[in-house]
Design a protein around this motif. Structure first.
Motif, PDB file in Angstrom:
ATOM      1  N   GLU A 126       0.828  -1.206   0.000  1.00 32.62           N
ATOM      2  CA  GLU A 126       0.000   0.000   0.000  1.00 32.62           C
ATOM      3  C   GLU A 126       0.862   1.256   0.000  1.00 32.62           C
ATOM      4  N   ASP A 127       1.896   1.290   0.830  1.00 31.79           N
ATOM      5  CA  ASP A 127       2.802   2.439   0.862  1.00 31.79           C
ATOM      6  C   ASP A 127       4.033   2.055   1.668  1.00 31.79           C
ATOM      7  N   VAL A 128       5.089   1.631   0.962  1.00 33.72           N
ATOM      8  CA  VAL A 128       6.316   1.225   1.635  1.00 33.72           C
ATOM      9  C   VAL A 128       7.504   1.840   0.910  1.00 33.72           C
ATOM     10  N   THR A 129       8.657   1.796   1.546  1.00 33.02           N
ATOM     11  CA  THR A 129       9.872   2.349   0.945  1.00 33.02           C
ATOM     12  C   THR A 129      10.486   1.343  -0.036  1.00 33.02           C
ATOM     13  N   PHE A 130      11.296   1.882  -0.939  1.00 29.20           N
ATOM     14  CA  PHE A 130      12.034   1.020  -1.870  1.00 29.20           C
ATOM     15  C   PHE A 130      12.910   0.041  -1.084  1.00 29.20           C
ATOM     16  N   ALA A 131      13.465   0.506   0.033  1.00 26.70           N
ATOM     17  CA  ALA A 131      14.317  -0.367   0.848  1.00 26.70           C
ATOM     18  C   ALA A 131      13.549  -1.600   1.292  1.00 26.70           C
ATOM     19  N   ARG A 132      12.292  -1.418   1.683  1.00 27.58           N
ATOM     20  CA  ARG A 132      11.467  -2.550   2.101  1.00 27.58           C
ATOM     21  C   ARG A 132      11.174  -3.472   0.918  1.00 27.58           C
ATOM     22  N   VAL A 133      10.871  -2.899  -0.231  1.00 27.17           N
ATOM     23  CA  VAL A 133      10.574  -3.707  -1.421  1.00 27.17           C
ATOM     24  C   VAL A 133      11.772  -4.560  -1.793  1.00 27.17           C
ATOM     25  N   VAL A 134      12.946  -3.940  -1.847  1.00 27.24           N
ATOM     26  CA  VAL A 134      14.153  -4.670  -2.243  1.00 27.24           C
ATOM     27  C   VAL A 134      14.491  -5.767  -1.234  1.00 27.24           C
ATOM     28  N   ALA A 135      14.318  -5.469   0.045  1.00 31.91           N
ATOM     29  CA  ALA A 135      14.585  -6.485   1.065  1.00 31.91           C
ATOM     30  C   ALA A 135      13.643  -7.671   0.898  1.00 31.91           C
ATOM     31  N   ASP A 136      12.361  -7.401   0.629  1.00 31.59           N
ATOM     32  CA  ASP A 136      11.392  -8.480   0.446  1.00 31.59           C
ATOM     33  C   ASP A 136      11.681  -9.297  -0.807  1.00 31.59           C
ATOM     34  N   VAL A 137      12.013  -8.614  -1.898  1.00 31.86           N
ATOM     35  CA  VAL A 137      12.312  -9.317  -3.144  1.00 31.86           C
ATOM     36  C   VAL A 137      13.545 -10.206  -2.958  1.00 31.86           C
ATOM     37  N   SER A 138      14.562  -9.679  -2.316  1.00 33.20           N
ATOM     38  CA  SER A 138      15.774 -10.454  -2.080  1.00 33.20           C
ATOM     39  C   SER A 138      15.480 -11.678  -1.224  1.00 33.20           C
ATOM     40  N   ARG A 139      14.657 -11.473  -0.190  1.00 33.20           N
ATOM     41  CA  ARG A 139      14.325 -12.573   0.706  1.00 33.20           C
ATOM     42  C   ARG A 139      13.503 -13.636  -0.012  1.00 33.20           C
ATOM     43  N   ARG A 140      12.581 -13.212  -0.860  1.00 34.47           N
ATOM     44  CA  ARG A 140      11.684 -14.151  -1.532  1.00 34.47           C
ATOM     45  C   ARG A 140      12.376 -14.882  -2.680  1.00 34.47           C
ATOM     46  N   THR A 141      13.268 -14.208  -3.399  1.00 35.94           N
ATOM     47  CA  THR A 141      13.862 -14.803  -4.599  1.00 35.94           C
ATOM     48  C   THR A 141      15.301 -15.252  -4.423  1.00 35.94           C
ATOM     49  N   GLY A 142      15.984 -14.729  -3.411  1.00 33.77           N
ATOM     50  CA  GLY A 142      17.395 -15.058  -3.237  1.00 33.77           C
ATOM     51  C   GLY A 142      18.318 -14.166  -4.046  1.00 33.77           C
ATOM     52  N   MET A 143      17.769 -13.224  -4.803  1.00 31.97           N
ATOM     53  CA  MET A 143      18.609 -12.314  -5.596  1.00 31.97           C
ATOM     54  C   MET A 143      19.197 -11.224  -4.697  1.00 31.97           C
ATOM     55  N   ARG A 144      20.434 -10.868  -4.979  1.00 29.70           N
ATOM     56  CA  ARG A 144      21.082  -9.803  -4.223  1.00 29.70           C
ATOM     57  C   ARG A 144      20.885  -8.486  -4.968  1.00 29.70           C
ATOM     58  N   ILE A 145      20.217  -7.553  -4.322  1.00 28.67           N
ATOM     59  CA  ILE A 145      19.911  -6.275  -4.954  1.00 28.67           C
ATOM     60  C   ILE A 145      20.352  -5.146  -4.028  1.00 28.67           C
ATOM     61  N   ARG A 146      21.038  -4.165  -4.589  1.00 30.13           N
ATOM     62  CA  ARG A 146      21.474  -3.010  -3.812  1.00 30.13           C
ATOM     63  C   ARG A 146      20.918  -1.745  -4.447  1.00 30.13           C
ATOM     64  N   LEU A 147      20.533  -0.787  -3.612  1.00 34.32           N
ATOM     65  CA  LEU A 147      19.985   0.482  -4.092  1.00 34.32           C
ATOM     66  C   LEU A 147      21.059   1.563  -4.102  1.00 34.32           C
ATOM     67  N   ALA A 148      21.059   2.344  -5.167  1.00 40.54           N
ATOM     68  CA  ALA A 148      21.966   3.483  -5.218  1.00 40.54           C
ATOM     69  C   ALA A 148      21.530   4.528  -4.195  1.00 40.54           C
ATOM     70  N   PRO A 149      22.453   5.384  -3.742  1.00 41.96           N
ATOM     71  CA  PRO A 149      22.086   6.419  -2.761  1.00 41.96           C
ATOM     72  C   PRO A 149      20.901   7.255  -3.249  1.00 41.96           C
ATOM     73  N   GLY A 150      20.001   7.536  -2.333  1.00 40.27           N
ATOM     74  CA  GLY A 150      18.841   8.362  -2.653  1.00 40.27           C
ATOM     75  C   GLY A 150      17.597   7.582  -3.024  1.00 40.27           C
TER      76      GLY A 150
END
Length: 327
Positions: free
Chosen positions: A256-280
């Protein structure tokens, strides 16, 4: 006359002993053994149950008497003068505990409060299902961790990540999951707890749970979820979207309304892919659904579209940067 144990019974006892030991890591092999024959789960549960009953009897004996009995009655079995009734009761409890040792009660000889905590975690690319000894189980997604005492596997602490629980309901011994200051109590259930950096999400797929946080209680029923910010009371439940509360890899994530940091953490946890966000990018917000089915490249392509980012390879993972158009 003692009864001869079957091979399956001996295996169940051996598994119970090993699973109760600190640092046990053979969860996958245990799961395979449990799945090999429907009787295995029953025998394993019986072994664990006998262990817990023996442990309860031992726990009622003062620690000093436990060690006295071990050193005197067992290590040096000589004839002694009659003992008070309390002393005889303690000896009987110890005998029950010694019998329970064959069923995995390796910790009861330790002083109160020193029982080792079982810690089970997963790597980012790993999913693990753990049998909890009473027909209940927990499935850990990637980069997640739970802790519990072998004597009481119905009280689980989720220290990080996401876990799905399938619970055998027992009103006399409720199953509880704590995630920070949030407590979830089973009311006959299949549910999911996702502990994020700023909030914990509870989703129920079968039965119901009671959530307690900040002095308030909320009951969630099948098909409902609640997002509880850290330190806050649970708010009104919302309906589950397709893919939420799912125990499988892939599926969908809905927000509904979450940060990109939360999305990336969930995707990484669910798929096993390592994803890093650029600053900002970490603080940007997202609302919507993300389909995680398919190969990694397909998932990354969808993420680029819905998050308006540009992805590039970085070692074995990916880094997300703002899209070239600056959005």
């Amino acid at each position: 006359m003692s009864k001869q144990l079957s091979d399956a019974e001996e295996q169940a006892i051996a598994w119970a002993i090993r699973a109760d030991a600190p640092g046990f890591v053979e969860w996958e092999a245990l799961e395979q053994w449990l799945a090999a024959d429907p009787r295995h789960a029953v025998l394993f549960d019986r072994a664990a149950s006998n262990a817990h009953q023996a442990a309860a009897a031992i726990a009622a004996v003062p620690a000093r008497e436990r060690f006295t009995l071990i050193q005197g009655d067992l290590a040096d079995p000589v004839e002694e003068s009659p003992r008070p009734a309390r002393r005889r009761w303690a000896a009987a409890a110890l005998a029950a505990g010694v019998a329970g040792l064959a069923f995995g009660t390796s910790w009861f000889l330790q002083p109160p409060g020193s029982a080792p905590e079982q810690i089970v975690g997963t790597r980012a690319d790993e999913v693990r299902t753990l049998a909890l000894g009473d027909a209940s189980s927990v499935t850990l997604r990637g980069d997640s961790e739970v802790r519990f005492l072998p004597a009481n596997p119905r009280a689980v602490h989720l220290t990080r990540g996401q876990a799905s629980f399938q619970v055998r309901h027992d009103a006399a011994h409720p199953f509880t999951v704590t995630a920070g200051d949030i407590e979830v109590t089973d009311l006959g259930t299949r549910f999911d707890v996702d502990r994020g950096a700023d909030a914990t999400t509870v989703a129920v797929t079968e039965g119901s749970v009671a959530i307690r946080a900040a002095g308030k209680q909320l009951e969630l029923r099948a098909g409902q979820r609640s997002v509880i910010p850290n330190g806050a009371a649970p708010g009104s439940p919302t309906s589950l979207s397709a893919g939420q509360g799912s125990e499988r890899q892939g599926g969908a994530l809905s927000y509904e309304d979450v940060t990109f940091a939360r999305v990336v953490a969930d995707v990484s946890r669910r798929t096993g892919m390592r994803i890093r966000l650029a600053p900002g990018l970490a603080g940007r917000h997202f609302a919507g659904s993300i389909n995680l089915d398919g190969p990694p490249e397909a998932v990354i392509s969808r993420l680029e579209a819905v998050l308006s980012v540009s992805a590039r390879r970085e070692g074995e993972g990916w880094i997300f940067a703002p899209a070239p158009d600056g959005t």
